[in-house]
Every structure is written in C-alpha cells, then in structure tokens.
Design an enzyme around this catalytic site. Structure first.
Site, short mmCIF file in Angstrom:
data_model
loop_
_atom_site.label_atom_id
_atom_site.label_comp_id
_atom_site.label_asym_id
_atom_site.label_seq_id
_atom_site.Cartn_x
_atom_site.Cartn_y
_atom_site.Cartn_z
N HIS A 1 0.85 -1.20 0.00
CA HIS A 1 0.00 0.00 0.00
C HIS A 1 0.88 1.24 0.00
CE1 HIS A 1 -3.51 2.46 0.64
NE2 HIS A 1 -3.02 2.97 1.75
N ASN B 1 -3.10 9.14 4.15
CA ASN B 1 -3.63 7.99 3.43
C ASN B 1 -4.62 8.47 2.37
OD1 ASN B 1 -4.07 5.33 2.72
ND2 ASN B 1 -4.69 4.67 4.75
#
Length: 326
Positions: free
Chosen positions: A273, A293
């Site tokens: 990620h 994020n």
C-alpha cells in the site's frame, strides 16, 4: 430486510441486546451500505460482528498498544476481501529504475518536528474508493506538495490521469501499480492534468490527457536509500512530502484510529500500500511519522496515521521512499 428480523438475527449472532442492531443500522447509514438480499446482509453482519469483537478486544488493552482502533467503511469485509481490493501496490523492478539517489544535505540541523500541512504543501485527504490505485494517490500527493512549495500555490492534480494513462509503464489501473512508474509517466509525458479538468471516476478509463490542462510537470524522480529512516527524515525535512509504501495487511492498520501505530505483525519488505509522509515529530517520548492515506477523512485520524519512527523501519515505511523533482 425487516428490522425486527434483523435485530433478532443480531441477537442470535452476537448473544447481546438490541442496541447492537441500532449500531449496525447507524453504521450502514454512515457509510452508505446497502445489500441486495437478506442472505447477503446476514453474511455481512456476521463479518461486521467479528471485526467489531476484534476491535473492542484491542481497545480494552489500548494502553498496552499505544493506539486505538475504530469501526470504519471496511468493517463488513473479510481480511481476504480487503487485501484483494485495497492492498495491491506493486513493488517495481528496482534494477530497471532510472532514478537519482537522495543525498542528505551536510551540516544541516533538522527540525525536531515537521508538518507540511502548515506550509500549504498538503492537499485535502482524498478517497480512492473501490479503485486499487494507492500508487497514483501517493505519487500525485508528493508531486502536489513539491509543486506547491515551488510555486506557493496548491494545485489539485489528477489521479485519474495516472490511472488511465500509465498502463504502458506496467501499472494496472485500479488493480495496482508502482509509485515510481506513476511519476516516471508524468516525467516522460511532460506533465499531468489538473483534477478539475480530469476528474476522478473510481474506475479505469481510456487515456484522456490533454496538454492544455497541465497542472504540474516533473523532471525526474529521486529515491531514498532503502530502509534508512534517517535519510527519509532528511528528505521530508528539507524537500517536502515523500511517497512511501508499507505493509498495511494487518487488521490493526486497517482499523487504526488514533495514537502512534506500531505492529510486530507487519513486514518491512512485503509492501502492498502506498501513502505519503507529510511530516514527523515526537509525542510523549515516542517518535512518529505523520502519514497521509487515501481512504477518505473518515479513516484513521482525519485520514492520517501516525506511524512509529526509528523503530526498525516499521512496516517498511522507509523501504521504498521517493519524490519527484520539478
């Protein structure tokens, strides 16, 4: 599904009272969840309950962990479903990268804490939704930051441009990609369009890049020495927001809410990620990275996570860090 039947199902599944039914309905409303059949809702409810139990158990011992968890939009997904949909950042072939290596300035005393949000170098938190394109969001966020610092103006750039057009660089649209490849596309392409002219669709489409709407350009990509948190700190302190990749395949990361995240269960090499480091600091004697994020502002602490710094390269945060040059 009849509300009384649903409440009874919850009671049978959880062995608890009807209050849980109201919590389930409130969660669905908050996150816009709807299910096509009664069987599907019961299955999702079972997953939701299992995730809630894990989170509640963690939070009972939150003082021992140093961070808290919370239910979020992922709470009706199994671990396998979550990983398949969201953890598909590709680790590029490093030997094929044509990249300059970051050299930390000599004789510079770095600030004890940095937060590029206070300097206008960090855009608002975005949400990749059901599209597995964290690589595009991390690359764009770093470029937005560098461009804002150079031009004293934040310009929102198009992740959709990267998703649609960087496929020839071995990226796979909404099925994963490599942050370096995304930035290399921008370099070779002569720029990237603005978000307002090339809006996010949460799916891959044909490339619609238009040079009339370029919002930023890049001249190259600079990599940080792998696994070096001191070099990463130097880059964040002196250059701006830096794109990174981590192992996010733990339920604690998935449901992070607040505190300084640290986990012995994550890997420093199996990166899945991409995010962007926007600063660093120390809280109650514990060093942390401030990381943005792309799961929306309802995830984590307003869309951010504080990850342990100087703790054995936590979850690989310094294993594949890079930023663009203008």
């Amino acid at each position: 599904m009849n509300s009384l039947i649903l409440l009874c199902a919850i009671t049978l599944a959880a062995g608890t009272n009807y209050e849980l039914g109201r919590e389930w309905n409130s969660w669905k409303e908050t996150h816009g969840k709807a299910y096509s059949t009664t069987d599907e809702e019961q299955n999702r409810l079972s997953v939701w309950l299992a995730n809630k139990r894990r989170i509640d158990h963690h939070n009972v011992e939150a003082e021992n962990h140093g961070f808290t968890l919370a239910m979020n939009s992922f709470s009706d997904l199994t671990d396998e479903e979550f990983a398949e949909r969201f953890l598909n950042h590709q680790q590029g072939n490093y030997t094929l990268r044509r990249v300059a290596m970051f050299e930390a300035p000599q004789g510079v005393k770095y600030a004890d804490s940095v937060d590029w949000r206070t300097k206008g170098a960090v855009n608002s938190v975005k949400n990749q939704g059901q599209c597995g394109a964290s690589y595009a969001f991390a690359a764009v966020a770093s470029l937005e930051g560098m461009n804002a610092l150079a031009n004293e103006k934040m310009v929102a750039l198009s992740e959709q441009n990267v998703i649609d057009c960087s496929v020839p660089y071995s990226n796979r649209g909404c099925n994963g990609g490599d942050t370096y490849a995304a930035l290399k596309y921008v370099v070779d392409n002569g720029g990237i369009d603005t978000e307002s002219t090339y809006a996010y669709k949460e799916r891959q489409s044909s490339c619609q890049f238009n040079s009339k709407y370029i919002g930023a350009t890049a001249s190259g990509v600079v990599a940080i020495s792998s696994s070096s948190e001191s070099e990463l700190m130097a880059a964040v302190a002196t250059m701006g927001p830096v794109a990174v990749a981590v192992d996010a395949n733990t339920y604690a990361f998935r449901y992070y809410q607040s505190g300084i995240f640290s986990s012995s269960a994550c890997s420093s090499t199996k990166l899945n990620h991409a995010m962007v480091v926007t600063g660093y600091g120390t809280s109650s004697g514990k060093d942390y990275w401030l990381v943005k994020n792309s799961w929306g502002s309802n995830w984590g602490n307003g869309g951010y996570i504080m990850m342990a710094r100087n703790k054995y390269n936590q979850c690989g945060i310094a294993s594949d860090a890079l930023f663009p040059t203008l």
